[in-house]
Design a protein around this motif. Structure first.
Motif, PDB file in Angstrom:
ATOM      1  N   GLU A 295      22.980  23.469 -62.298  1.00 47.09           N
ATOM      2  CA  GLU A 295      23.227  24.878 -62.008  1.00 47.09           C
ATOM      3  C   GLU A 295      23.428  25.096 -60.502  1.00 47.09           C
ATOM      4  O   GLU A 295      24.354  25.766 -60.073  1.00 47.09           O
ATOM      5  CB  GLU A 295      22.063  25.752 -62.515  1.00 47.09           C
ATOM      6  CG  GLU A 295      21.877  25.726 -64.010  1.00 47.09           C
ATOM      7  CD  GLU A 295      21.156  24.467 -64.526  1.00 47.09           C
ATOM      8  OE1 GLU A 295      20.414  23.804 -63.754  1.00 47.09           O
ATOM      9  OE2 GLU A 295      21.362  24.143 -65.703  1.00 47.09           O
ATOM     10  N   GLN A 296      22.521  24.531 -59.707  1.00 52.28           N
ATOM     11  CA  GLN A 296      22.633  24.664 -58.258  1.00 52.28           C
ATOM     12  C   GLN A 296      23.887  23.937 -57.753  1.00 52.28           C
ATOM     13  O   GLN A 296      24.601  24.435 -56.896  1.00 52.28           O
ATOM     14  CB  GLN A 296      21.391  24.112 -57.581  1.00 52.28           C
ATOM     15  CG  GLN A 296      21.331  24.404 -56.107  1.00 52.28           C
ATOM     16  CD  GLN A 296      20.055  23.898 -55.465  1.00 52.28           C
ATOM     17  OE1 GLN A 296      19.344  23.073 -56.010  1.00 52.28           O
ATOM     18  NE2 GLN A 296      19.776  24.407 -54.277  1.00 52.28           N
ATOM     19  N   ALA A 297      24.151  22.764 -58.309  1.00 53.06           N
ATOM     20  CA  ALA A 297      25.329  21.995 -57.907  1.00 53.06           C
ATOM     21  C   ALA A 297      26.609  22.770 -58.188  1.00 53.06           C
ATOM     22  O   ALA A 297      27.545  22.739 -57.382  1.00 53.06           O
ATOM     23  CB  ALA A 297      25.350  20.648 -58.620  1.00 53.06           C
TER      24      ALA A 297
ATOM     25  N   SER B  72      27.033  26.040 -58.194  1.00 54.30           N
ATOM     26  CA  SER B  72      27.219  27.109 -57.211  1.00 54.30           C
ATOM     27  C   SER B  72      27.581  26.538 -55.840  1.00 54.30           C
ATOM     28  O   SER B  72      28.259  27.194 -55.058  1.00 54.30           O
ATOM     29  CB  SER B  72      25.976  28.000 -57.128  1.00 54.30           C
ATOM     30  OG  SER B  72      24.892  27.313 -56.563  1.00 54.30           O
ATOM     31  N   TRP B  73      27.148  25.332 -55.541  1.00 56.30           N
ATOM     32  CA  TRP B  73      27.463  24.689 -54.264  1.00 56.30           C
ATOM     33  C   TRP B  73      28.716  23.819 -54.360  1.00 56.30           C
ATOM     34  O   TRP B  73      29.123  23.201 -53.384  1.00 56.30           O
ATOM     35  CB  TRP B  73      26.303  23.820 -53.804  1.00 56.30           C
ATOM     36  CG  TRP B  73      25.094  24.577 -53.358  1.00 56.30           C
ATOM     37  CD1 TRP B  73      24.883  25.923 -53.422  1.00 56.30           C
ATOM     38  CD2 TRP B  73      23.927  24.014 -52.783  1.00 56.30           C
ATOM     39  NE1 TRP B  73      23.648  26.225 -52.927  1.00 56.30           N
ATOM     40  CE2 TRP B  73      23.034  25.065 -52.519  1.00 56.30           C
ATOM     41  CE3 TRP B  73      23.533  22.722 -52.466  1.00 56.30           C
ATOM     42  CZ2 TRP B  73      21.795  24.873 -51.950  1.00 56.30           C
ATOM     43  CZ3 TRP B  73      22.288  22.527 -51.905  1.00 56.30           C
ATOM     44  CH2 TRP B  73      21.426  23.595 -51.644  1.00 56.30           C
ATOM     45  N   LYS B  74      29.273  23.723 -55.564  1.00 58.36           N
ATOM     46  CA  LYS B  74      30.454  22.892 -55.817  1.00 58.36           C
ATOM     47  C   LYS B  74      30.209  21.421 -55.464  1.00 58.36           C
ATOM     48  O   LYS B  74      31.009  20.777 -54.788  1.00 58.36           O
ATOM     49  CB  LYS B  74      31.670  23.434 -55.087  1.00 58.36           C
ATOM     50  CG  LYS B  74      32.079  24.806 -55.578  1.00 58.36           C
ATOM     51  CD  LYS B  74      33.307  25.305 -54.877  1.00 58.36           C
ATOM     52  CE  LYS B  74      33.828  26.570 -55.471  1.00 58.36           C
ATOM     53  NZ  LYS B  74      33.140  27.776 -55.132  1.00 58.36           N
TER      54      LYS B  74
ATOM     55  N   THR C  83      27.324  16.129 -59.943  1.00 58.08           N
ATOM     56  CA  THR C  83      26.043  15.617 -60.460  1.00 58.08           C
ATOM     57  C   THR C  83      26.271  14.466 -61.439  1.00 58.08           C
ATOM     58  O   THR C  83      25.341  13.748 -61.756  1.00 58.08           O
ATOM     59  CB  THR C  83      25.230  16.716 -61.180  1.00 58.08           C
ATOM     60  OG1 THR C  83      26.023  17.261 -62.240  1.00 58.08           O
ATOM     61  CG2 THR C  83      24.809  17.812 -60.210  1.00 58.08           C
TER      62      THR C  83
ATOM     63  N   PRO D  69      23.554  17.685 -51.014  1.00 59.07           N
ATOM     64  CA  PRO D  69      23.256  19.080 -50.679  1.00 59.07           C
ATOM     65  C   PRO D  69      23.148  19.347 -49.174  1.00 59.07           C
ATOM     66  O   PRO D  69      22.874  20.460 -48.766  1.00 59.07           O
ATOM     67  CB  PRO D  69      21.913  19.331 -51.378  1.00 59.07           C
ATOM     68  CG  PRO D  69      21.293  18.004 -51.563  1.00 59.07           C
ATOM     69  CD  PRO D  69      22.434  17.033 -51.692  1.00 59.07           C
TER      70      PRO D  69
ATOM     71  N   ILE E 106      20.521  17.424 -57.115  1.00 63.29           N
ATOM     72  CA  ILE E 106      20.130  18.801 -57.386  1.00 63.29           C
ATOM     73  C   ILE E 106      20.504  19.161 -58.813  1.00 63.29           C
ATOM     74  O   ILE E 106      21.271  18.453 -59.470  1.00 63.29           O
ATOM     75  CB  ILE E 106      20.766  19.775 -56.370  1.00 63.29           C
ATOM     76  CG1 ILE E 106      22.286  19.692 -56.395  1.00 63.29           C
ATOM     77  CG2 ILE E 106      20.237  19.498 -54.964  1.00 63.29           C
ATOM     78  CD1 ILE E 106      22.973  20.694 -55.477  1.00 63.29           C
ATOM     79  N   SER E 107      19.965  20.267 -59.299  1.00 58.69           N
ATOM     80  CA  SER E 107      20.208  20.666 -60.695  1.00 58.69           C
ATOM     81  C   SER E 107      21.691  20.972 -60.891  1.00 58.69           C
ATOM     82  O   SER E 107      22.379  21.396 -59.952  1.00 58.69           O
ATOM     83  CB  SER E 107      19.386  21.902 -61.034  1.00 58.69           C
ATOM     84  OG  SER E 107      19.913  23.040 -60.363  1.00 58.69           O
TER      85      SER E 107
END
Length: 165
Positions: free
Chosen positions: A53-55, A57-59, A62, A141, A50-51
């Motif tokens: 940025e998304q990673a 917020s999800w901790k 990457t 994810p 995942i991006s």
């Protein structure tokens, strides 16, 4: 180089192909690859990265360094239980309704451990024993994931079970 032709590795790849959906993923490389790079390559290959940025917020990790922080070296007593759990358990319900049966998984796990060899190393994000028994450090994810990476005898094998509730 990925090789799909030999012994337990071929059977693992066939098992992953049999599973309906992405719940059980396997990657085999006939080279010694750092475990964090192997796990990241598998997730990327299967379109599960995942991006950043998304990673964030999800901790989730990457980078290779981020994945390395989520993996711990398995003590020898935990190798078989960890591999068996990845191959046989439904991660949501913690029951024996995973990718395969214990009867099919047991000889395959024995062969895998033998192929990686006694000097090989295994890493996982899952804790089969100790203070954190049953816990894991997420690497995908998905709500639930369990990874094991074995490196030895010029082979790197990665198993990843994933599931959502």
């Amino acid at each position: 180089m990925t090789d799909h032709r030999s012994g337990p590795f071929e059977e693992l790849l066939e098992l992953a192909a049999e599973v309906d959906g992405p719940e059980f993923l396997v990657r085999v490389d006939h080279a010694a690859v750092p475990p964090e790079e192997q796990l990241r390559a598998l997730l990327n290959e299967k379109g599960l990265m995942i991006s950043p940025e998304q990673a964030a917020s999800w901790k989730l990790p990457t980078t290779a360094a981020g994945f390395r922080e989520r993996l711990h070296e398995l003590p020898s007593a935990d190798i078989r239980p960890t591999l068996m759990s990845i191959m046989t358990e439904n991660l949501v319900y913690r029951s024996l309704s995973g990718p395969t049966t214990p009867e099919r998984a047991d000889p395959l796990v024995r062969q895998l451990v033998q192929k990686i060899g006694p000097d090989g190393k295994w890493w996982s994000n899952y804790y089969a024993s100790g203070e954190r028994k049953g816990a894991w450090d997420p690497v995908s994810p998905y709500t639930f994931d369990r990874a094991a990476i074995g490196v030895g005898n010029d082979v790197t094998v990665t198993l990843l079970a994933i599931d959502d509730d």
